[in-house]
Design a protein around this motif. Structure first.
Motif, mmCIF file in Angstrom:
data_model
loop_
_atom_site.group_PDB
_atom_site.id
_atom_site.type_symbol
_atom_site.label_atom_id
_atom_site.label_comp_id
_atom_site.label_asym_id
_atom_site.label_seq_id
_atom_site.Cartn_x
_atom_site.Cartn_y
_atom_site.Cartn_z
ATOM 1 N N ASN A 1 0.834 -1.195 0.000
ATOM 2 C CA ASN A 1 0.000 0.000 0.000
ATOM 3 C C ASN A 1 0.878 1.258 0.000
ATOM 4 N N LYS B 1 0.473 -8.420 7.319
ATOM 5 C CA LYS B 1 0.384 -8.421 5.862
ATOM 6 C C LYS B 1 1.040 -7.168 5.289
ATOM 7 N N ASP C 1 1.379 -6.972 1.849
ATOM 8 C CA ASP C 1 0.762 -6.841 0.531
ATOM 9 C C ASP C 1 -0.534 -7.650 0.559
ATOM 10 N N LYS C 2 -1.587 -7.123 -0.039
ATOM 11 C CA LYS C 2 -2.882 -7.802 0.102
ATOM 12 C C LYS C 2 -2.918 -9.178 -0.537
ATOM 13 N N ASN C 3 -2.001 -9.459 -1.468
ATOM 14 C CA ASN C 3 -1.972 -10.787 -2.089
ATOM 15 C C ASN C 3 -0.845 -11.674 -1.580
ATOM 16 N N ALA C 4 -0.103 -11.181 -0.581
ATOM 17 C CA ALA C 4 1.014 -11.964 -0.035
ATOM 18 C C ALA C 4 0.555 -12.790 1.163
ATOM 19 N N LEU C 5 1.193 -13.927 1.332
ATOM 20 C CA LEU C 5 0.950 -14.750 2.511
ATOM 21 C C LEU C 5 1.351 -13.947 3.740
#
Length: 202
Positions: free
Chosen positions: A2, A115, A117-121
């Motif tokens: 973000n 988190k 990044d919103k798509n990272a584990l």
């Protein structure tokens, strides 16, 4: 990442790493480079006494740095010589940096999902001993982030390499009006060194 975290990374990259610290960081760079060149998993366990402050900062920023420089197969862990809890100010410091902090469970030793990044584990943050089942039992580098753990643990079972990279404890600022500033500065300092480490991987 973000916008807030991108801005934090911009600040991190402005930090100057002096030659003395670069020499201290070189053994970790060499370990990561060797594993990366061979196409192997890169397991790093950051260890301090209580697994409450510096080891968490190191673990999370190392993982973010690896993602930033697109170094694959990097798995970062943390542990202590004893189990306590992640100090609440650490979670707050992560949030201020732009890392999303999700409380999975509360109690005397809360568990957080961190988190970047919103798509990272998410990175799972909670206090545990360095040899807990959650952590790797072999084929890892043990990075000693505090002088007490470094001196008190001359041998880490299962570690392929033991690297002392110690930082001043931000705990010295607890219950003072300098606490926010000290925790933020220590976070940026640790982050800048982890970003430097992964920037050197070819």
């Amino acid at each position: 990442m973000n916008t807030k975290l991108v801005n934090t990374v911009t600040d991190i990259l402005k930090f100057e790493i002096n030659q003395g610290r670069k020499a201290i960081l070189q053994p970790l760079i060499d370990y990561i480079q060797g594993k990366s060149t061979d196409g192997l998993d890169i397991n790093i366990n950051f260890i301090c006494t209580h697994n409450s402050r510096r080891s968490h900062l190191s673990q999370v920023w190392a993982k973010i740095a690896a993602a930033y420089y697109q170094i694959p197969r990097v798995f970062c862990y943390s542990g202590g010589t004893e189990e306590t809890a992640m100090f609440p100010k650490i979670a707050e410091t992560f949030e201020k940096a732009g890392i999303e902090v999700i409380t999975i469970s509360e109690g005397s030793n809360p568990v957080y999902a961190l988190k970047y990044d919103k798509n990272a584990l998410p990175i799972i943050g909670f206090s545990k001993t360095y040899d807990a089942a959650f952590n790797p039992q072999s084929n890892f580098a043990a990075v000693m982030t505090c002088s007490q753990a470094d001196g008190g643990c001359p041998f880490i079972a299962g570690a392929e390499k033991r690297v002392p990279i110690t930082f001043e404890d931000p705990k010295v600022s607890d219950n003072t009006d300098q606490q926010d500033q000290v925790y933020n500065l220590r976070s940026l300092e640790i982050a800048s060194e982890m970003f430097y480490v992964f920037s050197q991987i070819k």
